[in-house]
Design an enzyme around this catalytic site. Structure first.
Site, PDB file in Angstrom:
ATOM      1  N   GLY A  58       5.587 -81.632  -9.626  1.00 48.12           N
ATOM      2  CA  GLY A  58       5.814 -80.367  -9.468  1.00 48.12           C
ATOM      3  C   GLY A  58       7.036 -79.129  -9.256  1.00 48.12           C
ATOM      4  O   GLY A  58       7.557 -78.318  -8.732  1.00 48.12           O
ATOM      5  N   ARG A 111     -16.944 -82.851 -19.754  1.00 46.51           N
ATOM      6  CA  ARG A 111     -17.031 -81.587 -19.433  1.00 46.51           C
ATOM      7  C   ARG A 111     -17.255 -81.090 -18.688  1.00 46.51           C
ATOM      8  O   ARG A 111     -17.888 -79.688 -17.910  1.00 46.51           O
ATOM      9  CB  ARG A 111     -18.179 -81.541 -20.749  1.00 46.51           C
ATOM     10  CG  ARG A 111     -19.200 -82.159 -20.172  1.00 46.51           C
ATOM     11  CD  ARG A 111     -20.976 -81.963 -21.100  1.00 46.51           C
ATOM     12  NE  ARG A 111     -20.964 -82.712 -20.892  1.00 46.51           N
ATOM     13  CZ  ARG A 111     -22.161 -83.790 -20.278  1.00 46.51           C
ATOM     14  NH1 ARG A 111     -22.235 -83.532 -18.931  1.00 46.51           N
ATOM     15  NH2 ARG A 111     -22.843 -84.844 -19.836  1.00 46.51           N
ATOM     16  N   ARG A 165      -3.568 -83.036 -18.793  1.00 43.58           N
ATOM     17  CA  ARG A 165      -4.906 -83.392 -19.034  1.00 43.58           C
ATOM     18  C   ARG A 165      -4.813 -81.924 -20.370  1.00 43.58           C
ATOM     19  O   ARG A 165      -4.154 -81.299 -20.390  1.00 43.58           O
ATOM     20  CB  ARG A 165      -5.775 -82.788 -18.429  1.00 43.58           C
ATOM     21  CG  ARG A 165      -6.072 -82.853 -17.306  1.00 43.58           C
ATOM     22  CD  ARG A 165      -6.154 -85.016 -16.973  1.00 43.58           C
ATOM     23  NE  ARG A 165      -7.506 -85.139 -17.982  1.00 43.58           N
ATOM     24  CZ  ARG A 165      -7.365 -86.900 -17.785  1.00 43.58           C
ATOM     25  NH1 ARG A 165      -6.967 -87.667 -18.000  1.00 43.58           N
ATOM     26  NH2 ARG A 165      -8.720 -86.795 -18.963  1.00 43.58           N
ATOM     27  N   ASN A 220       2.582 -72.900 -21.421  1.00 45.40           N
ATOM     28  CA  ASN A 220       2.923 -74.543 -20.909  1.00 45.40           C
ATOM     29  C   ASN A 220       4.873 -75.537 -21.586  1.00 45.40           C
ATOM     30  O   ASN A 220       5.631 -74.226 -22.073  1.00 45.40           O
ATOM     31  CB  ASN A 220       2.781 -75.607 -21.823  1.00 45.40           C
ATOM     32  CG  ASN A 220       2.796 -76.887 -21.390  1.00 45.40           C
ATOM     33  OD1 ASN A 220       2.422 -76.971 -20.278  1.00 45.40           O
ATOM     34  ND2 ASN A 220       2.472 -77.796 -22.278  1.00 45.40           N
ATOM     35  N   HIS A 272       7.561 -77.959 -22.459  1.00 45.30           N
ATOM     36  CA  HIS A 272       7.756 -79.295 -22.874  1.00 45.30           C
ATOM     37  C   HIS A 272       9.298 -79.597 -22.883  1.00 45.30           C
ATOM     38  O   HIS A 272       9.598 -79.102 -23.292  1.00 45.30           O
ATOM     39  CB  HIS A 272       7.054 -78.797 -24.390  1.00 45.30           C
ATOM     40  CG  HIS A 272       6.429 -80.298 -24.832  1.00 45.30           C
ATOM     41  ND1 HIS A 272       5.738 -81.557 -24.124  1.00 45.30           N
ATOM     42  CD2 HIS A 272       6.984 -81.052 -25.403  1.00 45.30           C
ATOM     43  CE1 HIS A 272       5.700 -82.525 -24.861  1.00 45.30           C
ATOM     44  NE2 HIS A 272       6.408 -82.358 -26.083  1.00 45.30           N
ATOM     45  N   SER A 314      11.243 -76.718 -24.578  1.00 46.03           N
ATOM     46  CA  SER A 314      10.361 -75.567 -25.062  1.00 46.03           C
ATOM     47  C   SER A 314       9.039 -74.736 -24.113  1.00 46.03           C
ATOM     48  O   SER A 314       8.546 -76.032 -23.116  1.00 46.03           O
ATOM     49  CB  SER A 314       9.898 -76.387 -26.087  1.00 46.03           C
ATOM     50  OG  SER A 314      10.628 -76.923 -27.093  1.00 46.03           O
ATOM     51  N   GLU A 337      -4.399 -76.654 -30.193  1.00 45.19           N
ATOM     52  CA  GLU A 337      -3.185 -77.932 -30.610  1.00 45.19           C
ATOM     53  C   GLU A 337      -2.606 -78.459 -29.639  1.00 45.19           C
ATOM     54  O   GLU A 337      -1.712 -77.264 -28.947  1.00 45.19           O
ATOM     55  CB  GLU A 337      -2.227 -76.960 -31.972  1.00 45.19           C
ATOM     56  CG  GLU A 337      -2.232 -78.280 -32.492  1.00 45.19           C
ATOM     57  CD  GLU A 337      -1.633 -78.638 -33.682  1.00 45.19           C
ATOM     58  OE1 GLU A 337      -0.417 -79.238 -34.896  1.00 45.19           O
ATOM     59  OE2 GLU A 337      -1.668 -76.703 -33.848  1.00 45.19           O
ATOM     60  N   ASP A 376       0.800 -79.228 -27.821  1.00 49.10           N
ATOM     61  CA  ASP A 376       1.717 -78.729 -27.596  1.00 49.10           C
ATOM     62  C   ASP A 376       2.384 -78.402 -28.977  1.00 49.10           C
ATOM     63  O   ASP A 376       3.293 -78.517 -29.691  1.00 49.10           O
ATOM     64  CB  ASP A 376       2.950 -79.901 -27.772  1.00 49.10           C
ATOM     65  CG  ASP A 376       2.783 -81.049 -25.736  1.00 49.10           C
ATOM     66  OD1 ASP A 376       2.458 -80.380 -25.448  1.00 49.10           O
ATOM     67  OD2 ASP A 376       2.510 -82.181 -26.092  1.00 49.10           O
TER      68      ASP A 376
END
Ligand code: GRF
Length: 222
Positions: A17, A70, A95, A111, A113, A140, A147, A149
């Site tokens: 984190g 699920r 995940r 996100n 990356h 990035s 999809e 990343d």
């Protein structure tokens, strides 16, 4: 003039984190007009949960182990629906989220990356970049789409590859840039400067033709 309401954010994490901490620090020092609603981890032992607690933010765990995917997604989806954030920040969340959840937050989920996307999607980006012998690597921040990343990239910071670099050394230098870039992107979103419409990113109302590229020094709040 009435103050703009603070952007209500939920962070999803899986590990130490440090990016979460950079965002919490920004909230703490007033540079991010954000209300952190919760920090949610799929790993009960994630170090980031303690960071959340120290910052006075509710730590929540939605475990993924030993149960069908699920079921995990349904619990996470219910929690997010209850919290009803303006923005979901993936900060080392390991995940892959299903399309339904991602679509629900299209344009409201970010996100980070550790590569110059579209290069090196997935794991082990630093070792793969070194193995390829390129001159630069980086980080990035992108909007999340189903999809992996693969969503539209907002901004990147380049990090030069050094002679005799190691994956650990390169990762550490990239991480310094992550901690600068991610809070800035959250700030742009929280202040209404950043938006995704259709597949296109808008900054200050103008479409971005390509990701904003910062080089090494402090990304500027331009
Ligand atoms: C960072 O390198 C981030 O880019 C990637 O996972 C790592 C998480 O690190 N998605 P931390 O948990 O934020 O320290």
């Amino acid at each position: 003039m009435a103050e703009r309401p603070r952007c209500r954010v939920v962070a999803l994490i899986s590990g130490r984190g440090s990016n979460l901490q950079a965002i919490l620090d920004g909230v703490d020092d007033g540079s991010l007009p954000v209300e952190m609603l919760a920090v949610v981890s799929n790993e009960p032992g994630a170090g980031g949960l303690a960071r959340a607690e120290r910052a006075g933010v509710a730590p929540r765990v939605v475990p993924h182990r030993g149960r069908p995917r699920r079921e995990f997604e349904a619990e996470l989806g219910t929690l997010l629906a209850e919290l009803s954030p303006d923005l979901v920040v993936l900060a080392g969340f390991m995940r892959v989220l299903g399309a339904e959840l991602v679509e629900r937050f299209r344009g409201r989920m970010l996100n980070i990356h550790p590569s110059l996307l579209p290069d090196y999607r997935g794991l082990d980006t630093h070792a793969r970049a070194l193995a390829d012998g390129g001159a630069e690597h980086g980080v990035s921040v992108h909007f999340v789409t189903p999809e992996l990343d693969g969503g539209p990239v907002i901004a990147q910071t380049r990090v030069p590859v050094l002679a005799n670099d190691t994956p650990e050394g390169l990762a550490a230098r990239v991480l310094v840039q992550e901690h600068r870039l991610y809070p800035l992107m959250v700030r742009w979103f929280a202040t209404g400067r950043l938006a995704l419409r259709e597949e296109r990113i808008y900054l200050d109302g103008l479409p971005l033709a390509r990701p904003i590229l910062f080089s090494g020094d402090e990304p500027c709040d331009c």
